[in-house]
Design a protein around this motif. Structure first.
Motif, PDB file in Angstrom:
ATOM      1  N   ILE A   1     -12.128   9.299  -3.287  1.00 33.63           N
ATOM      2  CA  ILE A   1     -10.764   9.018  -3.715  1.00 33.63           C
ATOM      3  C   ILE A   1     -10.270  10.234  -4.480  1.00 33.63           C
ATOM      4  N   PHE A   2      -9.090  10.716  -4.118  1.00 34.60           N
ATOM      5  CA  PHE A   2      -8.608  11.994  -4.632  1.00 34.60           C
ATOM      6  C   PHE A   2      -7.379  11.768  -5.494  1.00 34.60           C
ATOM      7  N   PRO A   3      -7.345  12.283  -6.726  1.00 36.44           N
ATOM      8  CA  PRO A   3      -6.168  12.086  -7.579  1.00 36.44           C
ATOM      9  C   PRO A   3      -4.954  12.842  -7.054  1.00 36.44           C
ATOM     10  N   LYS A   4      -3.753  12.366  -7.408  1.00 40.41           N
ATOM     11  CA  LYS A   4      -2.522  13.009  -6.964  1.00 40.41           C
ATOM     12  C   LYS A   4      -2.448  14.428  -7.533  1.00 40.41           C
ATOM     13  N   ILE A   5      -2.126  15.380  -6.661  1.00 38.71           N
ATOM     14  CA  ILE A   5      -2.182  16.776  -7.077  1.00 38.71           C
ATOM     15  C   ILE A   5      -1.010  17.174  -7.964  1.00 38.71           C
ATOM     16  N   ASP A   6       0.031  16.329  -8.042  1.00 37.22           N
ATOM     17  CA  ASP A   6       1.157  16.657  -8.919  1.00 37.22           C
ATOM     18  C   ASP A   6       1.195  15.784 -10.167  1.00 37.22           C
ATOM     19  N   ALA A   7       0.110  15.042 -10.418  1.00 35.47           N
ATOM     20  CA  ALA A   7      -0.042  14.195 -11.613  1.00 35.47           C
ATOM     21  C   ALA A   7       0.956  13.043 -11.658  1.00 35.47           C
ATOM     22  N   LEU A   8       1.681  12.799 -10.554  1.00 36.81           N
ATOM     23  CA  LEU A   8       2.597  11.665 -10.492  1.00 36.81           C
ATOM     24  C   LEU A   8       1.914  10.513  -9.788  1.00 36.81           C
ATOM     25  N   ASP A   9       1.823   9.377 -10.466  1.00 28.77           N
ATOM     26  CA  ASP A   9       1.202   8.216  -9.847  1.00 28.77           C
ATOM     27  C   ASP A   9       1.928   6.960 -10.298  1.00 28.77           C
TER      28      ASP A   9
ATOM     29  N   MET B  92       0.816  -1.214   0.000  1.00 37.03           N
ATOM     30  CA  MET B  92       0.000   0.000   0.000  1.00 37.03           C
ATOM     31  C   MET B  92       0.855   1.272   0.000  1.00 37.03           C
ATOM     32  N   PHE B  93       2.176   1.116   0.038  1.00 34.58           N
ATOM     33  CA  PHE B  93       3.047   2.280   0.173  1.00 34.58           C
ATOM     34  C   PHE B  93       3.726   2.677  -1.135  1.00 34.58           C
ATOM     35  N   GLU B  94       3.459   1.924  -2.247  1.00 31.49           N
ATOM     36  CA  GLU B  94       4.182   2.200  -3.493  1.00 31.49           C
ATOM     37  C   GLU B  94       4.019   3.644  -3.951  1.00 31.49           C
ATOM     38  N   SER B  95       2.784   4.151  -3.940  1.00 30.09           N
ATOM     39  CA  SER B  95       2.561   5.491  -4.486  1.00 30.09           C
ATOM     40  C   SER B  95       3.096   6.579  -3.570  1.00 30.09           C
ATOM     41  N   ALA B  96       3.499   6.213  -2.337  1.00 29.75           N
ATOM     42  CA  ALA B  96       4.052   7.184  -1.400  1.00 29.75           C
ATOM     43  C   ALA B  96       5.575   7.124  -1.361  1.00 29.75           C
ATOM     44  N   GLU B  97       6.177   6.483  -2.385  1.00 27.64           N
ATOM     45  CA  GLU B  97       7.632   6.468  -2.486  1.00 27.64           C
ATOM     46  C   GLU B  97       8.087   6.873  -3.886  1.00 27.64           C
ATOM     47  N   LEU B  98       7.227   7.627  -4.578  1.00 31.12           N
ATOM     48  CA  LEU B  98       7.529   8.023  -5.952  1.00 31.12           C
ATOM     49  C   LEU B  98       8.272   9.351  -6.034  1.00 31.12           C
ATOM     50  N   GLY B  99       8.336  10.069  -4.921  1.00 29.72           N
ATOM     51  CA  GLY B  99       8.994  11.372  -4.933  1.00 29.72           C
ATOM     52  C   GLY B  99       8.078  12.514  -5.309  1.00 29.72           C
ATOM     53  N   HIS B 100       6.864  12.527  -4.756  1.00 29.05           N
ATOM     54  CA  HIS B 100       5.908  13.597  -5.036  1.00 29.05           C
ATOM     55  C   HIS B 100       6.431  14.942  -4.527  1.00 29.05           C
ATOM     56  N   THR B 101       6.310  15.974  -5.345  1.00 29.28           N
ATOM     57  CA  THR B 101       6.739  17.319  -4.952  1.00 29.28           C
ATOM     58  C   THR B 101       5.785  18.360  -5.521  1.00 29.28           C
ATOM     59  N   ILE B 102       5.745  19.495  -4.855  1.00 34.05           N
ATOM     60  CA  ILE B 102       5.022  20.676  -5.340  1.00 34.05           C
ATOM     61  C   ILE B 102       5.986  21.858  -5.276  1.00 34.05           C
TER      62      ILE B 102
END
Length: 498
Positions: free
Chosen positions: A249-257, A1-11
Motif C-alpha cells: 500500500i503506497f501513500p499519496k505522493i502529494d500528501a493529500l488524502d 472506493m473512489f473518494e480518494s480519487a476525487e480530491l483533486g490530487h496534483t503535482i
C-alpha cells in the motif's frame, strides 16, 4: 472506493521534473534486476474511465523503462480465431514470461464491463465472470507473478472536461472518438458496474489501486512510483515465491488524502446545534417506528481517533430510540472464546433482526487498524481482511441491513487537549489510559491505516462517512443527520425488499 480519487490530487511541474530522473533510474535498475533473476513475471493491468490517461501513462512507462523487456497487450473485440476459443484463451497466450513485465491495456475485465453496461449480460453471469477472474489471478500469484491492477478514475464533470481538452488539442484530438462521448452518457452506469466489480475483485493477492486521472503529472508519477516500490519489495523478498505476495500500500505522493482533506475547523453554535439535534432525533424516532423499517435492520459502525467523541455521538442516537429496539456493542480485545473462532464470528453474533438496530462502538475494522499497526496479526491477515470485510457487509446489505459507517477525526492538537482534560476531570479519568498515550505515538501509522481502510472498504452498499469532530456539536449533528438521510433513502428503496 473512489473518494480518494476525487480530491483533486496534483503535482507541480518543478516537483515532477525533480522526481522523474530519479524514478527512471530506479525503474531501470529494478527492471534489469528482474530480468537477471528471472524468477517471476510482472502483470500490470491499466483500466478505468475514458479520458483518464491510460494510454498516456503506458507511453510514459515505455519512455522511462527499457521497452525491449516490456510488452503491451491491447484487447478489443475478439477475432474470429479468439471467438472460437474459451474466453480466457487469448489472455493466457499473452501472459509475460518470468523476468518480464506485461502491461494489459484492456484486460479480461473490459468486455464483461461493457456488456454489463449495455445490458447484454445479467448480474448472475457477470458475477460468474468475476469469480473466474479471481481464481485466475489467484493462480497467477500462487505461481509467483506480481499482479498490479490500476483503475484510473475521473468524476463525471472531470471526464467531460478532460475529453473537451483532449479534443481541442490537435496533438491529442485523435484520442477522442464518437464512442468516447457516447460512453460519457453511461458514466453513472459504469460507476455502478465498476464499483461492484472492484469490490468483488479487490483481493488480498491482487488489490485494485485507484488513481485519480485529472492531473497528468500526478497520475504518471503515482503509477511509476507504485510499480517501482512493488518491484523493489518483491525483488528483495527472500520467501518462497509461491507465497502469495500483495503489492504494498503506497501513500499519496502529494500528501493529500481523505483525512488531510477534511476541514476540522467547522463548528456549530449552541443554539443551532440544539435545534438541529432535536429535529434529527425526532426524525430518527419516526423512521425506526415506521412500518417500512420492520422489514429492515440498522447497523451503525463507529470508528475514530481516540477521544474523537464516538461515545457522545452514540448517546445522542440512543436518546432517539426505544431501548427495546437497539443494543450497543462495545468492541475490545477478543476473548478466548472469540479467538477460537474465525475473526468475523464475534460480529455476526450481534447482527440485529429486522426492525432492530445494533450500534458498534469500535468494529470489525480493528483488524486493519489497531491489529495492523500494533502487529497483533500478520500482514497476510490484515491484507486479506479488506476483501473479507467487504464481502461481510455486502452479504448484510443484500439481506436488507442498512449499514452506516462513521470515522470521527480530530486534529493531533485537539486530541492532546482532550487527553489532558480527561486526566484533570475526575469523572472522565476512566476514559484515558496508558494505551491511549501509546497509540498517540503512532499517529502517522494510524493515519495511513485509516486512509487505506476508507479507500478499500468504502463501497456503494456501505460507504464511509468521515466526520470532522474537532467541534463536538458539529460532529454529533452530522452523525445524526447522516443516519436519518441514509435510513430515509433506504426505506424508500423498495426494489429489493418488498
Amino acid at each position: 472506493m473512489f473518494e480518494s480519487a476525487e480530491l483533486g490530487h496534483t503535482i507541480d511541474k518543478e516537483t515532477f521534473k525533480t522526481e522523474v530522473p530519479k524514478l527512471r533510474e530506479a525503474l531501470l535498475e529494478a527492471q534489469y534486476e528482474l530480468r537477471e533473476k528471472g524468477n517471476f513475471p510482472v502483470v500490470v493491468l491499466i483500466s478505468g474511465v475514458d479520458g483518464a490517461g491510460k494510454g498516456e501513462t503506458i507511453n510514459e512507462l515505455y519512455e522511462w523503462m527499457d521497452p525491449r523487456y516490456l510488452s503491451t497487450l491491447a484487447f478489443s473485440a475478439p477475432s474470429d480465431e479468439e471467438a472460437e476459443r474459451p474466453f480466457m484463451w487469448r489472455y493466457w497466450r499473452a501472459l509475460p514470461p518470468k523476468g518480464r513485465m506485461g502491461i494489459f491495456a484492456g484486460s479480461w475485465y473490459s468486455i464483461p464491463i461493457h456488456r454489463r453496461i449495455d445490458g447484454e449480460i445479467d448480474q448472475a453471469f457477470f458475477d460468474q465472470r468475476i469469480d473466474q477472474f479471481n481464481r485466475f489471478e489467484a493462480m497467477l500469484v500462487n505461481e509467483g507473478a506480481l499482479v498490479l491492477k490500476f483503475w484510473f478514475h475521473l468524476s463525471k464533470d472531470g471526464q467531460k472536461t478532460r475529453l473537451k481538452a483532449l479534443e481541442k488539442d490537435p496533438r491529442t484530438a485523435w484520442r477522442v472518438t464518437k464512442e468516447s462521448w457516447e460512453r460519457l452518457k453511461t458514466y453513472d452506469k459504469l460507476q455502478d458496474v465498476a464499483s461492484h466489480l472492484l469490490r468483488m475483485t479487490n483481493t488480498p493477492w491482487a488489490p485494485w489501486i485507484v488513481v485519480e486521472g485529472t492531473d497528468d503529472r500526478y497520475r504518471s508519477l503515482t503509477v511509476g512510483k507504485m510499480i517501482l516500490d512493488a518491484l523493489q519489495k518483491r525483488l528483495a523478498d527472500t520467501r518462497d515465491q509461491n507465497y502469495p505476495v500483495a503489492p504494498p500500500i503506497f501513500p499519496k505522493i502529494d500528501a493529500l488524502d481523505v483525512l488531510t482533506a477534511l476541514d476540522l475547523e467547522q463548528k456549530l453554535a449552541k443554539k443551532e446545534y440544539e435545534t438541529r439535534l432535536a429535529k434529527a432525533q425526532a426524525r430518527l424516532a419516526e423512521l425506526v417506528r415506521s412500518p417500512e423499517f420492520s422489514k429492515r435492520s440498522l447497523i451503525l459502525a463507529f470508528e475514530g481517533a481516540d477521544a474523537a467523541g464516538k461515545g457522545g455521538s452514540i448517546r445522542r442516537i440512543a436518546a432517539a430510540l426505544d431501548a427495546r429496539q437497539y443494543q450497543i456493542v462495545p468492541i475490545a480485545a477478543p476473548t478466548e472464546e472469540e479467538r477460537a473462532q474465525p475473526y468475523l464470528w464475534r460480529f455476526w453474533r450481534h447482527i440485529p433482526r429486522n426492525g432492530r438496530a445494533t450500534i458498534f462502538d469500535r468494529t470489525w475494522y480493528g483488524r486493519v487498524l489497531v491489529e495492523r499497526v500494533e502487529g497483533f496479526c500478520s500482514e497476510a491477515d490484515w491484507l486479506r481482511a479488506y476483501a473479507e470485510i467487504n464481502d461481510f457487509e455486502h452479504e448484510l446489505a443484500a439481506d436488507g441491513a442498512i449499514i452506516v459507517k462513521f470515522w470521527l477525526q480530530i486534529s493531533k492538537e485537539e486530541q492532546f487537549r482532550r487527553f489532558k482534560e480527561r486526566e484533570d476531570i475526575a469523572f472522565k479519568r476512566f476514559k484515558i489510559t496508558e494505551e491511549d498515550w501509546r497509540n498517540r505515538e503512532k499517529w502517522d501509522e494510524y493515519h495511513q491505516a485509516v486512509c487505506d481502510m476508507v479507500e478499500r472498504t468504502s463501497t456503494g452498499a456501505a460507504p464511509w462517512t468521515l466526520v470532522e469532530a474537532n467541534d463536538k456539536n458539529f460532529a454529533r449533528v452530522k452523525v445524526l443527520e447522516t443516519v436519518c438521510a441514509r435510513l430515509e433513502a433506504a426505506l424508500k428503496d423498495k426494489k429489493r425488499h418488498d
